[in-house]
Write an enzyme that holds these catalytic residues in place. Sequence first.
Site, short mmCIF file in Angstrom:
data_model
loop_
_atom_site.label_atom_id
_atom_site.label_comp_id
_atom_site.label_asym_id
_atom_site.label_seq_id
_atom_site.Cartn_x
_atom_site.Cartn_y
_atom_site.Cartn_z
N GLY A 1 81.26 10.57 40.60
CA GLY A 1 82.43 11.08 41.32
C GLY A 1 83.67 10.38 40.83
N CYS B 1 76.23 6.53 38.07
CA CYS B 1 77.64 6.17 37.93
C CYS B 1 78.24 5.80 39.30
CB CYS B 1 78.38 7.33 37.25
SG CYS B 1 80.01 6.88 36.67
N TYR B 2 79.13 6.61 39.85
CA TYR B 2 79.67 6.32 41.18
C TYR B 2 78.53 6.11 42.17
CZ TYR B 2 82.23 7.04 45.59
OH TYR B 2 82.77 6.90 46.86
N HIS C 1 75.54 8.66 32.37
CA HIS C 1 75.18 10.01 32.83
C HIS C 1 73.98 10.54 32.05
CE1 HIS C 1 78.55 10.83 35.53
NE2 HIS C 1 79.20 9.96 34.76
N GLU D 1 72.47 13.29 32.57
CA GLU D 1 72.44 14.76 32.60
C GLU D 1 73.21 15.40 31.45
OE1 GLU D 1 73.93 12.72 34.63
OE2 GLU D 1 75.88 13.44 35.33
N ASP E 1 74.66 39.63 37.33
CA ASP E 1 74.23 39.31 38.69
C ASP E 1 73.96 40.55 39.51
OD1 ASP E 1 74.94 36.87 37.70
OD2 ASP E 1 76.84 36.77 38.77
N LYS F 1 73.29 30.87 37.01
CA LYS F 1 73.34 32.06 36.17
C LYS F 1 72.18 32.14 35.16
CE LYS F 1 76.53 35.26 34.71
NZ LYS F 1 77.43 35.88 35.68
#
Length: 508
Positions: A53, A80-81, A166, A168, A224, A364
């Site tokens: 964050g 992280c945060y 991170h 990710e 969608d 998505k």
Amino acid sequence: MNQIVIIDFGSQYSHLIARRIRESQVYAQLEPPDISPERLKAINPRGIILSGGPASVYGDGAPHCSPEIFRLGIPVLGVCYGMQLMSHLLDGKVVRSERREYGHALLDFGDNKLVRGLVSPQQVWMSHGDVVEQVPSGFCLVGKTKDGLAGIIVNEAQRLYGIQFHPEVVHTENGITIIRNFLFDICGCTPDWTMDDYHQRITEEIRRTVGDRSVVCGISGGVDSTVLGKLLHEAVGERLRCIFVDNGFLRKNEGEQVYKRLKAGLGLPVELVDASEQFLSALQGVDDPEEKRRRIGQIFVDVFFKTAGNFDFLAQGTLYPDVIESVSTRGPSATIKTHHNRVQAILDLIAQGRVLEPLRELYKDEVRILGERMGLPKEMLWRQPFPGPGLAIRILGPVCREYLDRLREADHILVDEIKRAGLYEKLWQSFAVFLPVRSVGVMGDERTYEQVIAIRAVESKDGMTADWVRLPYEILGRVSNRIINEVKGINRVVYDLSSKPPSTIEWE
Ligand code: XMP
């Protein structure tokens, strides 16, 4: 079903953590920082991740979670945060670093469950201004950056873990190994989140909710709404009606093509409503982009509900990023979309329990996988996104029929060339924008004083950030030549070299 909760402290990467976990076939959902320990117990996740964050843990109004979370006996991974907050809420010490660390870093570490299978040092991605100076009691510092800053902290006994980088993002080379170690070795998850299961579960849920009542949904031919229509049709058959409102801002031949594909191709019960005159006249003289959107949205709702008449349920193709409560992770486009799915008439129906959103748990890319499982053709699933207000927000300022015709032709040429070059599916979006300024040109021996087309091509994962694409000069040259020669009223073509942020993808 195994589940991981990600407490979202506003990082632009929070959704990416969820996606990485789901790619490992474990269900993950985002929750806000103020989630209560009771609610967490009720969800009963296998593990909790505290996201990154932008705040400082000791700053005014910095988002905190309840420290009780660390005493639930559920494994926690702070990123992280998230690591700094864990340290701060336990009895560690977080301080402002002398210099902000941003970008690649090398991490040295000793053996522990999180990094099992990896060899020290590893390339990781950092983005932080604060550091953990003193780890909380019970924790060991097991990984450090080359500059000596805390990189990994671990309390094995209580299964609490913190990483300053991170895992990710793709720049952390083996980030996915760390995530999987957490999921499978530490939390004991089994990979049980698959689209086949989801398909079955959601179909049963739709059938149970709808019973013998009726469902109506709007359909545009986009990914969608097409997947939504197919899913509903499989679930409730003839009790479904799909309404396709042609607002007149579609691309060349798009209305007929989409209608045919949905009706004849997929056998969906589609009704086409041509409301183009109504939309065009509502936009006359309007140049403010938000006012254009507001009017288009309003007319859409009017036309849709008038056509729908009486129905029991309204179905919408709302996706996961649009429904989570954390406002901090949403970019402007998500807000726009949410707005469309949450106008007053729809909020009233939601209050009455009459809105179905069967894609609301999906991203998505997962919707595309679901579509593939249902046998939808590739060209329907891999269409580039197209905004609801369509070409109306790709003509700067007031819209008129003449400008629409010019833009439609130019856009058609661009997309044609991009497809011929085999690039269409590789790009997030590629489109033309009509600029109502005039510039001087010369054609044959004649002076011309005509308008401009801008070309935009971007790469993006989710539309929240985007990079302009380095299209080969030959393609740009061919597109420019064709547009100037084939589209009346255009004597100049320019290429948009801006990324998002600070620009947006659309010009309006
Ligand atoms: P921006 O321009 O905000 O666009 O960078 C991000 C993504 O959202 C799409 N977009 C919209 N989609 N209604 C929509 O349904 C809108 O009003 C709208 N505005 C932008 C845009 O095409 C891009 O994919």
